[in-house]
Design a protein around this motif. Sequence first.
Motif: not given
Length: 163
Positions: A35-39, A55-58, A69-72
């Motif tokens: 969900a954090a990644y999607a945000a 958000a990615y760090e979360q 998230a790491r790619n983001g």
Amino acid sequence: MRLTISRLSATCACLGLAACTTQLAHVPVWPDADAAYAAGRQHFERGDLPAAQAAYEQALRHAPRHVNARNGLAVLHAQRGEHDAAIAHWLALTQEAGTPQPRQAYLFSNLGHAYYLSGRDAQALIALEQACLLDPLNALAWQHLAQVLERLWGGDETLVVIS
């Protein structure tokens, strides 16, 4: 009844004051890493890079090995021109997985493009060739590979046929 209203007023006043003094009051809390990644993706698409990074760090606090998230985060670094940081993220992602898999082609494509943007054409060539081998239908990887080859060959469009 008066006692209940007084307690309710005091509780509301305390919560209001706490919200004013707590910096975390404006930081959304997501139930899980996905969900954090999607945000983060939504923030990125709207151009709000600081919110996307948060958000990615979360997401990574929930799941430190969350690939997307790491790619983001790596994409954010590349977007800001921080190619060495982006490359470090993508190198880690591509090396941790062991034998490259087709589902990782986008990571190699991103890594290769970051190498290209930082002027490291030889490394870009290797990563982009890997991306194209893993996913031959990824048009963007082929486009990035063509950019590298064009720069390496100096724009020479001579076709050499080996029979």
